[in-house]
Design an enzyme around this catalytic site. Structure first.
Site, PDB file in Angstrom:
ATOM      1  N   GLU A 105      17.166 -23.110  -5.727  1.00  0.00           N
ATOM      2  CA  GLU A 105      16.655 -22.202  -5.688  1.00  0.00           C
ATOM      3  C   GLU A 105      17.833 -20.999  -5.662  1.00  0.00           C
ATOM      4  O   GLU A 105      18.447 -19.890  -6.186  1.00  0.00           O
ATOM      5  CB  GLU A 105      16.415 -21.199  -4.526  1.00  0.00           C
ATOM      6  CG  GLU A 105      15.492 -19.874  -4.503  1.00  0.00           C
ATOM      7  CD  GLU A 105      15.425 -19.655  -5.457  1.00  0.00           C
ATOM      8  OE1 GLU A 105      14.237 -20.450  -6.355  1.00  0.00           O
ATOM      9  OE2 GLU A 105      14.690 -18.167  -5.863  1.00  0.00           O
ATOM     10  N   ARG A 153       4.555   1.187  -6.699  1.00  0.00           N
ATOM     11  CA  ARG A 153       5.253   0.042  -5.016  1.00  0.00           C
ATOM     12  C   ARG A 153       3.612  -1.355  -5.919  1.00  0.00           C
ATOM     13  O   ARG A 153       3.261  -2.344  -5.205  1.00  0.00           O
ATOM     14  CB  ARG A 153       4.743  -0.188  -4.042  1.00  0.00           C
ATOM     15  CG  ARG A 153       4.693   1.209  -3.433  1.00  0.00           C
ATOM     16  CD  ARG A 153       4.143   2.258  -2.278  1.00  0.00           C
ATOM     17  NE  ARG A 153       4.464   1.558  -1.750  1.00  0.00           N
ATOM     18  CZ  ARG A 153       5.124   1.768  -0.425  1.00  0.00           C
ATOM     19  NH1 ARG A 153       6.648   2.327  -0.251  1.00  0.00           N
ATOM     20  NH2 ARG A 153       4.956   1.358   0.631  1.00  0.00           N
ATOM     21  N   TRP A 207      -3.122  -2.285  -1.709  1.00  0.00           N
ATOM     22  CA  TRP A 207      -2.819  -3.513  -2.311  1.00  0.00           C
ATOM     23  C   TRP A 207      -3.453  -4.923  -1.333  1.00  0.00           C
ATOM     24  O   TRP A 207      -2.955  -4.711  -0.272  1.00  0.00           O
ATOM     25  CB  TRP A 207      -0.948  -3.798  -2.442  1.00  0.00           C
ATOM     26  CG  TRP A 207      -0.029  -5.317  -2.245  1.00  0.00           C
ATOM     27  CD1 TRP A 207      -0.017  -5.908  -1.171  1.00  0.00           C
ATOM     28  CD2 TRP A 207       0.122  -6.168  -3.109  1.00  0.00           C
ATOM     29  NE1 TRP A 207       0.409  -7.269  -1.480  1.00  0.00           N
ATOM     30  CE2 TRP A 207       0.330  -7.255  -3.210  1.00  0.00           C
ATOM     31  CE3 TRP A 207      -0.275  -6.120  -4.562  1.00  0.00           C
ATOM     32  CZ2 TRP A 207       1.471  -8.440  -3.823  1.00  0.00           C
ATOM     33  CZ3 TRP A 207       0.592  -6.322  -5.742  1.00  0.00           C
ATOM     34  CH2 TRP A 207       0.808  -7.681  -5.139  1.00  0.00           C
ATOM     35  N   HIS A 218      28.743 -40.008  -8.698  1.00  0.00           N
ATOM     36  CA  HIS A 218      27.998 -40.781  -9.555  1.00  0.00           C
ATOM     37  C   HIS A 218      28.356 -40.323 -11.331  1.00  0.00           C
ATOM     38  O   HIS A 218      27.324 -40.233 -11.646  1.00  0.00           O
ATOM     39  CB  HIS A 218      26.784 -41.143  -8.880  1.00  0.00           C
ATOM     40  CG  HIS A 218      27.197 -41.507  -7.795  1.00  0.00           C
ATOM     41  ND1 HIS A 218      27.358 -42.617  -7.899  1.00  0.00           N
ATOM     42  CD2 HIS A 218      26.478 -41.378  -6.352  1.00  0.00           C
ATOM     43  CE1 HIS A 218      27.578 -42.749  -6.204  1.00  0.00           C
ATOM     44  NE2 HIS A 218      27.084 -42.044  -5.940  1.00  0.00           N
ATOM     45  N   CYS A 260       0.854  -1.362  -0.102  1.00  0.00           N
ATOM     46  CA  CYS A 260      -0.264  -0.201   0.243  1.00  0.00           C
ATOM     47  C   CYS A 260       0.701   1.199  -0.071  1.00  0.00           C
ATOM     48  O   CYS A 260       1.846   1.191   0.582  1.00  0.00           O
ATOM     49  CB  CYS A 260      -0.905  -0.177   1.285  1.00  0.00           C
ATOM     50  SG  CYS A 260      -1.879  -1.479   1.220  1.00  0.00           S
ATOM     51  N   LYS A 263      18.922 -18.872  -9.058  1.00  0.00           N
ATOM     52  CA  LYS A 263      19.072 -17.040  -9.164  1.00  0.00           C
ATOM     53  C   LYS A 263      19.995 -16.674  -9.898  1.00  0.00           C
ATOM     54  O   LYS A 263      20.041 -16.019 -10.598  1.00  0.00           O
ATOM     55  CB  LYS A 263      19.694 -16.592  -7.808  1.00  0.00           C
ATOM     56  CG  LYS A 263      18.568 -16.430  -6.501  1.00  0.00           C
ATOM     57  CD  LYS A 263      17.527 -15.729  -6.375  1.00  0.00           C
ATOM     58  CE  LYS A 263      15.754 -16.379  -7.896  1.00  0.00           C
ATOM     59  NZ  LYS A 263      15.570 -16.607  -7.748  1.00  0.00           N
ATOM     60  N   LYS A 288       7.981 -11.623 -15.470  1.00  0.00           N
ATOM     61  CA  LYS A 288       7.523 -11.693 -14.524  1.00  0.00           C
ATOM     62  C   LYS A 288       5.968 -12.995 -14.090  1.00  0.00           C
ATOM     63  O   LYS A 288       6.651 -13.554 -13.580  1.00  0.00           O
ATOM     64  CB  LYS A 288       6.853 -10.343 -13.995  1.00  0.00           C
ATOM     65  CG  LYS A 288       6.653 -10.412 -12.084  1.00  0.00           C
ATOM     66  CD  LYS A 288       8.583 -10.586 -11.186  1.00  0.00           C
ATOM     67  CE  LYS A 288       7.746 -10.968 -10.041  1.00  0.00           C
ATOM     68  NZ  LYS A 288       8.871 -11.397  -9.410  1.00  0.00           N
ATOM     69  N   ASN A 327      -1.125   1.738   5.533  1.00  0.00           N
ATOM     70  CA  ASN A 327      -0.084   0.891   5.346  1.00  0.00           C
ATOM     71  C   ASN A 327       0.454  -0.656   5.944  1.00  0.00           C
ATOM     72  O   ASN A 327       1.060   0.042   6.870  1.00  0.00           O
ATOM     73  CB  ASN A 327       0.976   1.392   4.704  1.00  0.00           C
ATOM     74  CG  ASN A 327       2.219   0.528   4.104  1.00  0.00           C
ATOM     75  OD1 ASN A 327       1.686  -0.594   3.379  1.00  0.00           O
ATOM     76  ND2 ASN A 327       3.401   1.294   3.985  1.00  0.00           N
ATOM     77  N   GLY A 328      -0.021  -2.231   6.208  1.00  0.00           N
ATOM     78  CA  GLY A 328       0.883  -2.732   6.592  1.00  0.00           C
ATOM     79  C   GLY A 328      -0.587  -3.853   7.137  1.00  0.00           C
ATOM     80  O   GLY A 328      -1.135  -3.865   6.422  1.00  0.00           O
ATOM     81  N   GLU A 367      19.446 -17.126 -12.898  1.00  0.00           N
ATOM     82  CA  GLU A 367      18.927 -16.070 -14.113  1.00  0.00           C
ATOM     83  C   GLU A 367      19.398 -14.923 -14.593  1.00  0.00           C
ATOM     84  O   GLU A 367      18.677 -14.018 -15.535  1.00  0.00           O
ATOM     85  CB  GLU A 367      17.367 -16.241 -14.403  1.00  0.00           C
ATOM     86  CG  GLU A 367      17.597 -15.834 -12.660  1.00  0.00           C
ATOM     87  CD  GLU A 367      15.535 -15.797 -11.877  1.00  0.00           C
ATOM     88  OE1 GLU A 367      15.347 -16.381 -10.846  1.00  0.00           O
ATOM     89  OE2 GLU A 367      15.167 -15.779 -12.470  1.00  0.00           O
TER      90      GLU A 367
HETATM   91  C1  F6R Z   1      12.882 -17.145 -10.846  1.00  0.00           C
HETATM   92  C2  F6R Z   1      10.577 -16.583 -10.519  1.00  0.00           C
HETATM   93  C3  F6R Z   1      10.117 -18.431 -11.384  1.00  0.00           C
HETATM   94  C4  F6R Z   1       9.102 -17.636 -10.764  1.00  0.00           C
HETATM   95  C5  F6R Z   1       7.567 -18.914 -11.843  1.00  0.00           C
HETATM   96  C6  F6R Z   1       6.793 -19.056 -11.184  1.00  0.00           C
HETATM   97  O1  F6R Z   1      13.020 -15.969  -9.949  1.00  0.00           O
HETATM   98  O2  F6R Z   1      10.515 -15.585 -10.400  1.00  0.00           O
HETATM   99  O3  F6R Z   1      10.806 -19.011 -11.457  1.00  0.00           O
HETATM  100  O4  F6R Z   1       9.162 -18.487  -9.630  1.00  0.00           O
HETATM  101  O5  F6R Z   1       7.712 -18.125 -12.823  1.00  0.00           O
HETATM  102  O6  F6R Z   1       5.884 -17.882 -10.602  1.00  0.00           O
HETATM  103  P1  F6R Z   1       4.776 -18.121  -9.662  1.00  0.00           P
HETATM  104  O7  F6R Z   1       5.480 -17.814  -8.632  1.00  0.00           O
HETATM  105  O8  F6R Z   1       4.196 -16.350 -10.064  1.00  0.00           O
HETATM  106  O9  F6R Z   1       3.538 -18.741 -10.699  1.00  0.00           O
END
Ligand code: F6R
Length: 607
Positions: A480, A27, A76, A503, A2, A484, A602, A100-101, A487
């Protein structure tokens, strides 16, 4: 997340408030509104949707507003869907607030107020604050605010107006940001400087336990007892873009730093009397006891959070868990059926494969539980039960805080399954929950000094390829860490179970191959050290991520990234922040576009 704004001056303020709200659009929000002093009344205009199509359209239909003081908000959604009635400002003809919170104890406050005869219109936690203020308000705003602050728990930045204190704004905060801007004969409140940079660069930081009062005569600060507080006036040097990033160079870095609060916002509302409590979404103890199989499904980072969930649930609750990639799950006629639980994990709530996996699980008769960040998203609407992760919008394409909160949820979920299935007793469950609530503090410690991550990055940024190795939970979380790195820095990277290297994969190791070894599990330390020595003796350059207190021989690893001390079960979640930062600084040193890596989106709404 928010956004809060407020203005007091001599100019008509509606346009100023709307402009300031537009400056906070980055935001993320799903509704917006303003409340102003107009003709001796509080006039509120608010609407679901984007400012341009919702709020501005409504304002055009109103007679022009002459008000010179008001508050505004972009919401939000966290409690209750995006809708006109859930939008802020919220209040009545006497009081109006923007917030906000998250108010963690809003249910208790609501019951108290219902007992006093109050009726509620919205589903928001914020309405309980507005009504509580109304309940305590007997003509002295500071006294009413002081009473309310003593009752509410959680995070808040509040802008408040009282009808009978015309053209005056009160503001107070705890754990959510709020600044007070000083203009030329006018004053502002805002979630951050971005909102008001075109009007002023001078501002005060409001601290916990302080109340700001803004009126025609200027800005006055008091403590909660009404005693004046002297504050330093600061000057913002940022441009608008860096202000949106809160002074961080990239959204990714900002979002990594938001993780402690994000985890608190996910976990605290689901803990009651020290025990996990998922009653808000209908996930009862009976249901949790009854499920024959538990499936966790997601894509990318969300699936990795599920992998952490598998390790945790199997270790603590002794219950087998099947984790699957959504795009595989949906086409392999999975064995999910009536009597099972399918946990569907997604930040956006819109990922096409994940949504289809959810629909398939439902069609096959399983109960579905969505772990989602975006309120009202398709996955949230489709699932039988929803837990919102309350991380606020994630703007960087690469997931950091959303992954952290999904993983944090998996801990709480594992503890509750273990407890209801009799694998741990109440006191052990309480102890584990307490440990989880301490994780944000440990992550904050990790975020105090960036130099060791920058140094580690300087040792790998020229590499073509590297390996992450770990055992147990470290293996799950380094998947993960490895994602990171690849990517955002475009360095090829794999996460491998340390014991599996011999192996086949160990043949990749040659002189200088970087290996990042994650070693947080005391119980597996000796085995890990031996795996690390094996790669080192074949020429690998080893960076080891372990407790700062750990003594590592030079002939074992080349560099150490130190973590604060924590129990074995919690340290992997802390270490994930370190892995994100190594990836981040590696990408920065390679000159990559950190927040928008090539070829990635995204929200992946197509197959
Ligand atoms: C990696 C990343 C992606 C998402 C994947 C799923 O940094 O952001 O691997 O985790 O595309 O996205 P959501 O969570 O939105 O279903």
């Amino acid at each position: 997340m928010c956004g809060v704004v407020g203005f007091v001056g001599k100019r008509a303020c509606a346009d100023i408030l709307v402009k300031a709200l537009k400056n906070l659009e980055y935001r993320g929000y799903d509704s917006a509104g303003i409340a102003v002093f107009e003709n001796e009344k509080i006039k509120t205009v608010k609407a679901k949707g984007k400012i341009r199509e919702g709020l501005e359209e409504k304002l055009k239909k109103e007679p022009p507003l002459n008000a010179v003081c008001g508050i505004g908000h972009t919401r939000w959604a966290t409690h209750g869907e995006p809708s006109d009635v859930n939008s802020h400002p919220i209040g009545n003809e006497r009081i109006s607030i923007v917030h906000n919170g998250i108010i963690e104890n809003y249910r208790e406050i609501k019951s108290f107020l219902i007992g006093k005869g109050y009726e509620f219109e919205s589903e928001t936690d914020t309405e309980t604050v507005a009504k509580l203020l109304d309940h305590y308000y007997k003509g002295d705003p500071i006294k009413a605010i002081e009473r309310v602050i003593g009752v509410i728990e959680g995070a808040y930045a509040l802008g408040i107006i009282f009808k009978d204190h015309k053209n005056t704004i009160y503001a107070v905060r705890k754990d959510s940001p709020l600044i007070v801007g000083k203009g030329n004969g006018e004053s502002f409140i805002a979630s951050d400087m971005t909102a008001i940079l075109e009007y002023t660069r001078e501002y005060y930081c409001l601290e916990r336990g302080e109340i700001a009062m803004l009126d025609g005569s200027g800005i006055h600060f008091t403590d909660l007892h009404g005693e004046p507080v002297e504050k330093e006036l600061l000057t913002a040097e940022w441009d608008v873009e860096s202000a949106q990033k809160g002074g961080y160079e990239h959204f990714m870095l900002k979002e990594i730093h938001e993780q402690p609060d994000a985890i608190r916002n996910t976990i605290s509302p689901r803990v009651k009397d020290g025990m996990p409590d998922f009653s808000e979404c209908g996930l009862t103890d009976e249901k949790l006891r009854s499920y024959k199989h538990i499936f966790i499904v997601g894509c990318g980072s969300a699936m990795h959070a599920g992998m952490a969930g598998k390790y945790l649930i199997e270790a603590v609750a002794r219950t087998p868990v099947i984790v699957d990639i959504a795009s595989e799950f949906r086409y392999r006629d999975p064995l999910v059926a009536e009597g099972d639980l399918a946990v569907i994990v997604s930040q956006s709530g819109e990922t096409a494969d994940t949504l289809e996996a959810l629909k398939l699980s439902k069609a096959k008769g399983a109960d579905t539980l969505a772990i989602v960040n975006v309120v009202g998203s398709s996955i949230a609407r489709e699932a039988d039960m929803v837990i919102y992760t309350n991380a606020g919008p994630e703007i960087s394409v690469c997931s950091t805080k959303a992954y952290a909160v999904q993983t944090a949820f998996m801990y709480l979920f594992a503890f509750q399954i273990a407890y209801v299935r009799g694998k741990i007793d109440g006191s052990r469950c309480r102890e584990l929950v307490k440990g989880l609530l301490e994780v944000p503090e440990k992550i904050s410690e990790c975020l105090e000094d960036m130099s060791q991550y920058q140094f580690a990055a300087s040792k790998i940024f020229n590499a073509d390829s590297l390996l992450y190795i770990g055992r147990g939970l470290d293996n799950a979380l380094s998947m993960e860490g490895s994602l990171k790195l690849k990517e955002i820095s475009y360095i090829h990277s794999e996460a491998y179970a340390a014991g599996e290297l011999k192996h086949g994969t160990i043949s990749l190791i040659e002189e200088g191959t970087p290996v990042i070894a994650v070693m947080t599990q005391n119980a597996l330390k000796e085995k890990m050290i031996s795996n690390v020595r094996t790669v080192k003796s074949r020429g690998a350059k080893v960076i080891i991520i372990c407790r700062s207190s750990e003594k590592i021989d030079e002939d074992c690893a080349d560099y150490k990234v130190g973590l604060p001390d924590a129990d074995d079960i919690f340290l992997p979640l802390v270490s994930s922040a370190a892995m994100q930062l190594i990836a981040y600084y590696t990408a920065v040193q390679r000159g990559c576009d950190v927040d928008k890596p090539r070829n990635l989106a995204k929200s992946v709404t197509v197959e």
